[in-house]
Design an enzyme around this catalytic site. Structure first.
Site, PDB file in Angstrom:
ATOM      1  CE1 TYR A  98       2.624  -6.067  11.312  1.00 54.28           C
ATOM      2  CE2 TYR A  98       0.449  -6.834  11.997  1.00 54.28           C
ATOM      3  CZ  TYR A  98       1.242  -6.055  11.167  1.00 54.28           C
ATOM      4  OH  TYR A  98       0.655  -5.251  10.219  1.00 54.28           O
ATOM      5  CB  SER A 137      -2.391  -3.173  12.129  1.00 57.89           C
ATOM      6  OG  SER A 137      -3.227  -4.298  11.987  1.00 57.89           O
ATOM      7  CB  ILE A 189      -1.009   0.026   1.177  1.00 57.25           C
ATOM      8  CG1 ILE A 189      -0.304  -0.061   2.535  1.00 57.25           C
ATOM      9  CG2 ILE A 189      -2.009  -1.099   1.040  1.00 57.25           C
ATOM     10  CD1 ILE A 189      -1.255   0.048   3.722  1.00 57.25           C
ATOM     11  CB  SER A 223       0.437  -6.280   0.830  1.00 57.29           C
ATOM     12  OG  SER A 223       0.673  -6.674   2.171  1.00 57.29           O
ATOM     13  CE  LYS A 264       2.398  -2.181  12.271  1.00 58.01           C
ATOM     14  NZ  LYS A 264       2.465  -1.153  11.230  1.00 58.01           N
TER      15      LYS A 264
HETATM   16  N1  LIG Z   1      -1.440  -6.086   4.738  1.00 57.72           N
HETATM   17  C1  LIG Z   1      -2.317  -5.950   5.711  1.00 57.72           C
HETATM   18  O1  LIG Z   1      -3.312  -6.667   5.777  1.00 57.72           O
HETATM   19  C2  LIG Z   1      -2.098  -4.897   6.770  1.00 57.72           C
HETATM   20  C3  LIG Z   1      -3.057  -4.781   7.788  1.00 57.72           C
HETATM   21  C4  LIG Z   1      -2.871  -3.809   8.763  1.00 57.72           C
HETATM   22  C5  LIG Z   1      -1.755  -2.980   8.704  1.00 57.72           C
HETATM   23  N2  LIG Z   1      -0.829  -3.121   7.729  1.00 57.72           N
HETATM   24  C6  LIG Z   1       0.332  -2.211   7.749  1.00 57.72           C
HETATM   25  O2  LIG Z   1       0.445  -1.550   6.502  1.00 57.72           O
HETATM   26  C7  LIG Z   1       1.807  -1.178   6.290  1.00 57.72           C
HETATM   27  C8  LIG Z   1       2.226  -1.556   4.874  1.00 57.72           C
HETATM   28  O3  LIG Z   1       2.127  -2.949   4.739  1.00 57.72           O
HETATM   29  P1  LIG Z   1       1.887  -3.719   3.366  1.00 57.72           P
HETATM   30  O4  LIG Z   1       0.724  -4.618   3.611  1.00 57.72           O
HETATM   31  O5  LIG Z   1       1.871  -2.794   2.223  1.00 57.72           O
HETATM   32  O6  LIG Z   1       3.210  -4.651   3.387  1.00 57.72           O
HETATM   33  P2  LIG Z   1       4.340  -4.960   2.298  1.00 57.72           P
HETATM   34  O7  LIG Z   1       3.725  -5.200   0.966  1.00 57.72           O
HETATM   35  O8  LIG Z   1       5.141  -6.041   2.914  1.00 57.72           O
HETATM   36  O9  LIG Z   1       5.189  -3.619   2.263  1.00 57.72           O
HETATM   37  C9  LIG Z   1       5.982  -3.248   3.350  1.00 57.72           C
HETATM   38  C10 LIG Z   1       7.019  -2.226   2.935  1.00 57.72           C
HETATM   39  O10 LIG Z   1       7.842  -1.913   4.067  1.00 57.72           O
HETATM   40  C11 LIG Z   1       9.186  -1.988   3.667  1.00 57.72           C
HETATM   41  N3  LIG Z   1      10.126  -2.272   4.738  1.00 57.72           N
HETATM   42  C12 LIG Z   1      10.239  -3.395   5.480  1.00 57.72           C
HETATM   43  N4  LIG Z   1      11.297  -3.309   6.302  1.00 57.72           N
HETATM   44  C13 LIG Z   1      11.863  -2.103   6.080  1.00 57.72           C
HETATM   45  C14 LIG Z   1      13.003  -1.438   6.604  1.00 57.72           C
HETATM   46  N5  LIG Z   1      13.801  -1.997   7.515  1.00 57.72           N
HETATM   47  N6  LIG Z   1      13.294  -0.201   6.151  1.00 57.72           N
HETATM   48  C15 LIG Z   1      12.526   0.373   5.208  1.00 57.72           C
HETATM   49  N7  LIG Z   1      11.453  -0.203   4.664  1.00 57.72           N
HETATM   50  C16 LIG Z   1      11.125  -1.432   5.089  1.00 57.72           C
HETATM   51  C17 LIG Z   1       9.214  -3.084   2.618  1.00 57.72           C
HETATM   52  O11 LIG Z   1      10.403  -3.011   1.854  1.00 57.72           O
HETATM   53  P3  LIG Z   1      11.023  -4.324   1.130  1.00 57.72           P
HETATM   54  O12 LIG Z   1      10.187  -4.572  -0.075  1.00 57.72           O
HETATM   55  O13 LIG Z   1      12.424  -3.932   0.807  1.00 57.72           O
HETATM   56  O14 LIG Z   1      10.948  -5.430   2.111  1.00 57.72           O
HETATM   57  C18 LIG Z   1       7.958  -2.730   1.844  1.00 57.72           C
HETATM   58  O15 LIG Z   1       8.218  -1.681   0.959  1.00 57.72           O
HETATM   59  C19 LIG Z   1       2.618  -1.867   7.388  1.00 57.72           C
HETATM   60  O16 LIG Z   1       2.932  -0.919   8.400  1.00 57.72           O
HETATM   61  C20 LIG Z   1       1.657  -2.904   7.923  1.00 57.72           C
HETATM   62  O17 LIG Z   1       1.923  -3.192   9.280  1.00 57.72           O
HETATM   63  C21 LIG Z   1      -0.993  -4.049   6.740  1.00 57.72           C
END
Ligand SMILES: NC(=O)c1ccc[n+]([C@@H]2O[C@H](COP(=O)([O-])OP(=O)(O)OC[C@H]3O[C@@H](n4cnc5c(N)ncnc54)[C@H](OP(=O)(O)O)[C@@H]3O)[C@@H](O)[C@H]2O)c1
Ligand SMILES: *[C@@H]1O[C@H](CO)[C@@H](O)[C@H](O)[C@H]1NC(C)=O
Ligand SMILES: *[C@@H]1O[C@H](CO)[C@@H](O)[C@H](O)[C@H]1NC(C)=O
Ligand SMILES: *[C@@H]1O[C@H](CO)[C@@H](O)[C@H](O)[C@H]1NC(C)=O
Length: 318
Positions: free
Chosen positions: A202, A170, A48, A237, A206
């Site tokens: 996790y 989250s 996202i 994602s 959060k």
């Molecule tokens: N997916 C869900 O259902 C969900 C639900 C609630 C909340 N969230 C929250 O939404 C946010 C985005 O998640 P997403 O679902 O889009 O996950 P995602 O597709 O895994 O994307 C996560 C991003 O964070 C980056 N990242 C991880 N470790 C890092 C570091 N050490 N330094 C800099 N960047 C780093 C990743 O980079 P790399 O590609 O290099 O690893 C990636 O660009 C997160 O905070 C997550 O907790 C997600």
């Protein structure tokens, strides 16, 4: 036979309607344009963060992609420029799992960019491990790295006010707790590598996001910098990339029916970043583009203050 087919048809139809009405959720309706404004989105090479960056670039913002991996970051810069039709999209390296990297990112940014209108703390990770500084990975990346980043950029945000900070947390924070003893003795929120433990930690990380938002809003009173925390929804994602393959197979049908895609998943982030008139809601928590009440533990003044002070100490700000 035909009864079974009918049942399957009805189920798929119902799931489709449910998906369309409930899962997909509300859209950000702000028409805000961002010409002349600068935004940072952490973790914007995928998920996202990426769709958020594309949307903000289309609105004319100068978008800084703060990503840890040079190769993935540069590839994203190219893709996002093409998809948004804007050349104001710039990759800058940031590894939130290294306090030194956070400091060097902030230094580079402050030297080269005269303003900062929006800071979107989006990056997140769901796996065990240690950061370069020896902190638990989820505490270090999801919380501490963003804590330092936000503090180092605060002056620039104040100079550019009205400005905003958006924290992607989250709903999982509801299951979180903060083990301050573990933070002190093990530099992490908890130990263990089973799927259940990883998910628990996790959730804990959060909860840190939401508590921070609470304390930060207090500290920002009177500055015209506002901050918001949010739950983006359950989204397909890369977040689950390190969960066990069995869990992946089991969850697949659930994700197809009940998870948002990444464009639907960035709508609440956009709402918090752009919606006119929500400034009085600084420090609050949103989901489905709507402000929500938090449970007491997520707005516990004492815990928020304690976490702030420990975080200051752990990243050498005091
Ligand atoms: N997916 C869900 O259902 C969900 C639900 C609630 C909340 N969230 C929250 O939404 C946010 C985005 O998640 P997403 O679902 O889009 O996950 P995602 O597709 O895994 O994307 C996560 C991003 O964070 C980056 N990242 C991880 N470790 C890092 C570091 N050490 N330094 C800099 N960047 C780093 C990743 O980079 P790399 O590609 O290099 O690893 C990636 O660009 C997160 O905070 C997550 O907790 C997600
Ligand atoms: C999001 O809001 C829309 C419109 O109010 C509603 O139809 C939908 O059920 C909500 N979804 C969730 C998951 O709360
Ligand atoms: C976001 O979370 C980080 C880390 O938990 C914290 O340092 C920062 O103050 C928070 N900001 C907002 C607006 O929630
Ligand atoms: C996490 O997943 C990535 C990509 O699938 C893989 O390269 C990495 O080794 C995994 N790390 C752990 C600790 O499982």
């Amino acid at each position: 036979m035909s009864i079974i087919l009918l049942a399957v048809g009805v189920f798929i139809g119902a799931a489709f309607i449910y998906h369309h009405i409930v899962v997909k959720g509300k859209k950000c309706t702000s028409k805000a344009e961002l010409h002349g404004k600068t935004v940072i989105v952490t973790g914007s090479n995928t998920g996202i963060g990426r769709t958020t960056a594309i949307n903000l670039a289309r609105r004319g913002a100068r978008v800084i992609l703060a990503c840890r991996c040079k190769q993935r970051g540069e590839a994203a810069q190219e893709d996002i420029r093409r998809e948004s039709g804007s050349n104001q999209v710039v990759f800058m390296q940031l590894d939130l799992g290294s306090l030194e990297s956070v400091r060097s990112f902030a230094e580079t940014f402050l030297k080269s960019e005269p303003r900062l209108d929006l800071l979107i703390n989006n990056a997140g990770i769901c796996m065990q491990g240690r950061t370069k500084d020896g902190f638990g990975l989820m505490f270090g990346v999801n919380h501490l790295g963003h804590f330092l980043l936000t503090n180092l950029l605060l002056e620039r945000l104040k100079e550019s006010a009205p400005s905003r900070i958006v924290n992607v947390s989250s709903m999982a924070h509801n299951f979180g707790k903060i083990d301050f003893d573990s933070l002190n003795t093990h530099k992490c929120l908890g130990l263990g590598t089973s799927s259940v433990r990883v998910f628990q930690i996790y959730c804990d990380s959060k909860l840190c996001n939401v508590l921070f938002n609470h304390e930060l809003a207090k500290r920002l009173q009177g500055t015209r910098v506002t901050c918001y925390a949010l739950h983006p929804g359950a989204i397909s994602s890369e977040l689950g990339r390190n969960t066990s393959s069995l869990l992946h197979v089991l969850l697949k049908p659930v994700t197809v029916l009940f998870f948002k895609n990444t464009v639907q998943g960035c709508q609440t982030t956009l709402h918090c970043a752009l919606q006119e008139g929500i400034e009085p809601l600084s420090g609050r928590y949103f989901s489905n583009c709507t402000v929500r009440e938090l449970f007491a533990k997520a707005k516990d003044d004492a815990a928020a203050k304690k976490l702030w002070e420990i975080s200051e100490r752990l990243c050498g700000l005091v």
